[in-house]
Each structure stands twice: as structure tokens, then as C-alpha cells.
Scaffold this active site. Structure first.
Site, PDB file in Angstrom:
ATOM      1  N   ASP A  25     -12.022  -2.363   7.582  1.00  0.00           N
ATOM      2  CA  ASP A  25     -11.142  -1.664   6.642  1.00  0.00           C
ATOM      3  C   ASP A  25      -9.960  -1.127   7.437  1.00  0.00           C
ATOM      4  O   ASP A  25      -9.973  -1.106   8.672  1.00  0.00           O
ATOM      5  CB  ASP A  25     -11.903  -0.508   5.976  1.00  0.00           C
ATOM      6  N   SER A  26      -8.978  -0.616   6.718  1.00  0.00           N
ATOM      7  CA  SER A  26      -7.827   0.011   7.374  1.00  0.00           C
ATOM      8  C   SER A  26      -8.215   1.337   8.037  1.00  0.00           C
ATOM      9  O   SER A  26      -7.437   1.857   8.828  1.00  0.00           O
ATOM     10  CB  SER A  26      -6.722   0.253   6.339  1.00  0.00           C
ATOM     11  N   TYR A  57      -2.826   0.728   4.913  1.00  0.00           N
ATOM     12  CA  TYR A  57      -2.332  -0.630   4.666  1.00  0.00           C
ATOM     13  C   TYR A  57      -1.632  -0.701   3.291  1.00  0.00           C
ATOM     14  O   TYR A  57      -0.842  -1.598   3.042  1.00  0.00           O
ATOM     15  CB  TYR A  57      -3.502  -1.630   4.631  1.00  0.00           C
ATOM     16  N   GLY A  58      -1.980   0.243   2.427  1.00  0.00           N
ATOM     17  CA  GLY A  58      -1.566   0.157   1.018  1.00  0.00           C
ATOM     18  C   GLY A  58      -0.079   0.234   0.767  1.00  0.00           C
ATOM     19  O   GLY A  58       0.389  -0.106  -0.316  1.00  0.00           O
ATOM     20  N   CYS A  88     -11.793  -3.658   2.253  1.00  0.00           N
ATOM     21  CA  CYS A  88     -10.512  -3.005   1.970  1.00  0.00           C
ATOM     22  C   CYS A  88      -9.872  -3.801   0.836  1.00  0.00           C
ATOM     23  O   CYS A  88      -9.710  -5.020   0.953  1.00  0.00           O
ATOM     24  CB  CYS A  88      -9.637  -3.051   3.221  1.00  0.00           C
ATOM     25  N   ASN A  89      -9.561  -3.130  -0.239  1.00  0.00           N
ATOM     26  CA  ASN A  89      -8.964  -3.842  -1.375  1.00  0.00           C
ATOM     27  C   ASN A  89      -7.602  -4.425  -1.008  1.00  0.00           C
ATOM     28  O   ASN A  89      -7.265  -5.539  -1.417  1.00  0.00           O
ATOM     29  CB  ASN A  89      -8.799  -2.891  -2.562  1.00  0.00           C
ATOM     30  N   THR A  90      -6.822  -3.673  -0.240  1.00  0.00           N
ATOM     31  CA  THR A  90      -5.480  -4.142   0.096  1.00  0.00           C
ATOM     32  C   THR A  90      -5.557  -5.414   0.945  1.00  0.00           C
ATOM     33  O   THR A  90      -4.856  -6.394   0.693  1.00  0.00           O
ATOM     34  CB  THR A  90      -4.707  -3.031   0.834  1.00  0.00           C
ATOM     35  N   GLU A 167      -9.122  11.812   2.636  1.00  0.00           N
ATOM     36  CA  GLU A 167      -9.182  11.971   4.091  1.00  0.00           C
ATOM     37  C   GLU A 167      -9.100  13.439   4.504  1.00  0.00           C
ATOM     38  O   GLU A 167      -9.570  13.809   5.573  1.00  0.00           O
ATOM     39  CB  GLU A 167      -8.108  11.112   4.760  1.00  0.00           C
ATOM     40  N   CYS A 199      -9.941   0.856  -4.715  1.00  0.00           N
ATOM     41  CA  CYS A 199      -9.589   1.245  -3.342  1.00  0.00           C
ATOM     42  C   CYS A 199     -10.868   1.824  -2.755  1.00  0.00           C
ATOM     43  O   CYS A 199     -11.593   2.567  -3.433  1.00  0.00           O
ATOM     44  CB  CYS A 199      -8.483   2.293  -3.371  1.00  0.00           C
ATOM     45  N   THR A 200     -11.134   1.461  -1.515  1.00  0.00           N
ATOM     46  CA  THR A 200     -12.454   1.822  -0.966  1.00  0.00           C
ATOM     47  C   THR A 200     -12.647   3.328  -0.774  1.00  0.00           C
ATOM     48  O   THR A 200     -13.768   3.790  -0.596  1.00  0.00           O
ATOM     49  CB  THR A 200     -12.693   1.075   0.365  1.00  0.00           C
ATOM     50  N   HIS A 201     -11.579   4.098  -0.814  1.00  0.00           N
ATOM     51  CA  HIS A 201     -11.734   5.560  -0.733  1.00  0.00           C
ATOM     52  C   HIS A 201     -12.240   6.161  -2.055  1.00  0.00           C
ATOM     53  O   HIS A 201     -12.836   7.228  -2.058  1.00  0.00           O
ATOM     54  CB  HIS A 201     -10.388   6.230  -0.438  1.00  0.00           C
TER      55      HIS A 201
HETATM   56  N1  DGL Z   1      -8.841   0.951   2.251  1.00  0.00           N
HETATM   57  C1  DGL Z   1      -7.621   0.753   1.504  1.00  0.00           C
HETATM   58  C2  DGL Z   1      -7.928  -0.047   0.241  1.00  0.00           C
HETATM   59  O1  DGL Z   1      -9.069  -0.208  -0.160  1.00  0.00           O
HETATM   60  C3  DGL Z   1      -6.948   2.062   1.150  1.00  0.00           C
HETATM   61  C4  DGL Z   1      -6.324   2.780   2.312  1.00  0.00           C
HETATM   62  C5  DGL Z   1      -5.056   2.132   2.812  1.00  0.00           C
HETATM   63  O2  DGL Z   1      -4.014   2.177   2.137  1.00  0.00           O
HETATM   64  O3  DGL Z   1      -5.115   1.554   3.872  1.00  0.00           O
HETATM   65  O4  DGL Z   1      -7.024  -0.540  -0.376  1.00  0.00           O
END
Ligand code: DGL
Length: 286
Positions: A25-26, A57-58, A88-90, A167, A199-201
């Protein structure tokens, strides 16, 4: 080939069932996926990489997210992983094609499992997706859901403030409530009955989101669906770990690109298995 057509590759150069699963993930968000894999596949070893030096990453370009993801894939391959989970979705939205092209073990992203579940559970055909700007802009959930069901309408909403709130540990806090209300109101007003936490958060603020969306909206957690899909895939490929890893075998290993101590503190607050340490590595060397 886009993620909407094939999110799981069939390539497989590693048939060792005891090999680890690579997850990335990011940053810390992918830990929600790791947590589900630990619960649903307790015999697996996991190598996790969080790109804490380069998060988020988003709000980055496709080219940058692809470059970062390819470096991470090369790093994970040094552990002879049997599969890679893009937690990570992005990165799933932007980099799956490139990763699939260059990787000789199966890769699974988080978008397809979440999209499939949403297409299954919606009753009124109105699905909301909340995610980063990049994931919403890519329209990946829309494309995939509509491949499954043309009669469904998908409403995307970028929620960039959720990642820093999570976070900062503001998981149940009036500030998070207020911001969630602002983001979700327009989706509730158009009568969605399903909301994808894209989004994984976001699973970490699930109770806030559920409270604001109300009891008539089904929340879909792609982290949970991804672990289920991973189990199905490994079973189908005869790659599922059969025995619990031996004591002292380092079942779970964590790597980051910066701030390992902060990562460990956060990780230990959401995963109860005791993440004793994380190592910092120079990911740009891969
Ligand atoms: N983990 C990223 C996602 O699932 C979100 C955090 C980011 O922007 O890197 O898209």
C-alpha cells in the site's frame, strides 16, 4: 487489458504453498487488508510494504503511481512471494495493467472484489463510492460494476480529508463526524442503498460512516472482499498454505520507506497480533 477485465492474473511461476504473500500500500491503509488476510487465511506468511515516504498516492499522476508500484513489486519479488495483493485502491486503479504485464505470479487488487460485492447487494441500483481523487477520477469502480450490471448507477465522491483524519487517529471524533456528514450528504440525498469504502483507510472509520449513511445503506468493505477473493484464488490454484508457519518463522514481516516507528505504533493500534517491528528500506533502488 484493464483491471475491469482481469484483476487476477493466471501466471504462476511459484508453486510453493509455503511461500509468503506480498502485500503493499502507499502507507498504513493496506493494514486493513492485512488484518482481513490474517483473520481469513491464518496459515499464510505475509510480507507487507508501506510506502510511507511517498504517501499519499491519491493525489499523484498515473505515471508516478505506476512507477512506485513497479518498484514495490520488484522489492516483493525478492522474497519469492507466491502472489501479490495490491492493498491500495489508487494503485489498483492505476497500476494493475503494468503490474500484470511484468509480474510472473498472480496479482490481486482491491477494486474488483469490492465492485463485485456492491453489484450483488444493491437493491435499488444506486451505488455510492467514496475514495481518493485518483480512484474516483479513474472511474474504475464505475467501469467494473457496469460490466457486471448495466442497470446500476454509480456515484463517486472523492473524500481527501479522510486519509489525514485516520492517520491522526481521529477515528471516532466530532471533527470526523462533521466532515463525513459533508461528504456523504449528497450521496444520501440521491438515495444510494450501497456505499463502497473505496480507500483502504476508510474501514477504520466504518462506524462513523455507517452512522451517517444510516441503516438503509449497506457498506461494502473491499478489504474484507479481497481476502475472500484471495482465499478463493489460492484454493483454485492449489496454493493455499496448509499448516501454520513454524514458531519463529517470522510469519508477518513489515517494511516501510520511512518512519518505521510511527508505522509500528499505528499498526499495533489496529492489528492485535503484535507487529513488533518494521524495517526501513530504500524502495527507489528497486
Ligand atoms: N491507500 C490509498 C488508497 O486506498 C489511500 C491513501 C493514499 O492516497 O495514498 O487509495
Amino acid at each position: 487489458m484493464t483491471e475491469t477485465k482481469s484483476e487476477t492474473t493466471n501466471k504462476n511461476s511459484n508453486t510453493d504453498k509455503t511461500a509468503p504473500i506480498g502485500v503493499f500500500d502507499s502507507g498504513v491503509g493496506g493494514l486493513t487488508v492485512v488484518r482481513e488476510i490474517m483473520r481469513q487465511l491464518p496459515n499464510e506468511k505475509i510480507i507487507y510494504f508501506g510506502d510511507t515516504a511517498r504517501v499519499p498516492y491519491g493525489n499523484k499522476s498515473r505515471e508516478t503511481v505506476v512507477r512506485f508500484s513497479e518498484q514495490i513489486m520488484r522489492f516483493l519479488k525478492t522474497f519469492r512471494v507466491k502472489t501479490i495483493v495490491v492493498a491500495c485502491n489508487t494503485a489498483s486503479a492505476y497500476a494493475m495493467d503494468a503490474l500484470e504485464r511484468d509480474c510472473d505470479v498472480p496479482i490481486i487488487g482491491v477494486v474488483k472484489p469490492g465492485a463485485r460485492m456492491a453489484a450483488e447487494v444493491t437493491r435499488n441500483g444506486r451505488i455510492g463510492v467514496i475514495a481518493t481523487e485518483a480512484t474516483i477520477g479513474s472511474q474504475i469502480y464505475t467501469k467494473y460494476i457496469q460490466e457486471l450490471n448495466r442497470n446500476v448507477t454509480i456515484y463517486g465522491k472523492a473524500c481527501p480529508l479522510f486519509v489525514p483524519l485516520v492517520e491522526e487517529g481521529l477515528l471516532e471524533d466530532p471533527v470526523t463526524d462533521e466532515i463525513a456528514r459533508r461528504y456523504l450528504t449528497e450521496l444520501i440525498d440521491i438515495d444510494i442503498d450501497t456505499l463502497i469504502l473505496g480507500c483502504t483507510h476508510y474501514p477504520l472509520i466504518r462506524s462513523t460512516l455507517g452512522k451517517i449513511a444510516g441503516p438503509d445503506v449497506t457498506l461494502v468493505n473491499p478489504a474484507y472482499e479481497t481476502a475472500r477473493e484471495l482465499r478463493r484464488m489460492l484454493t483454485g490454484m492449489d496454493l493455499l498454505g496448509e499448516d501454520a508457519p513454524k514458531l519463529g518463522s517470522n510469519q508477518y514481516q513489515f517494511y516501510v520507506s520511512d518512519m518505521a516507528e510511527k508505522f509500528v505504533t499505528f499498526a499495533n493500534s489496529i492489528i492485535k497480533y503484535g507487529i513488533l517491528s518494521a524495517k526501513t528500506i530504500r524502495i527507489e533502488q528497486y
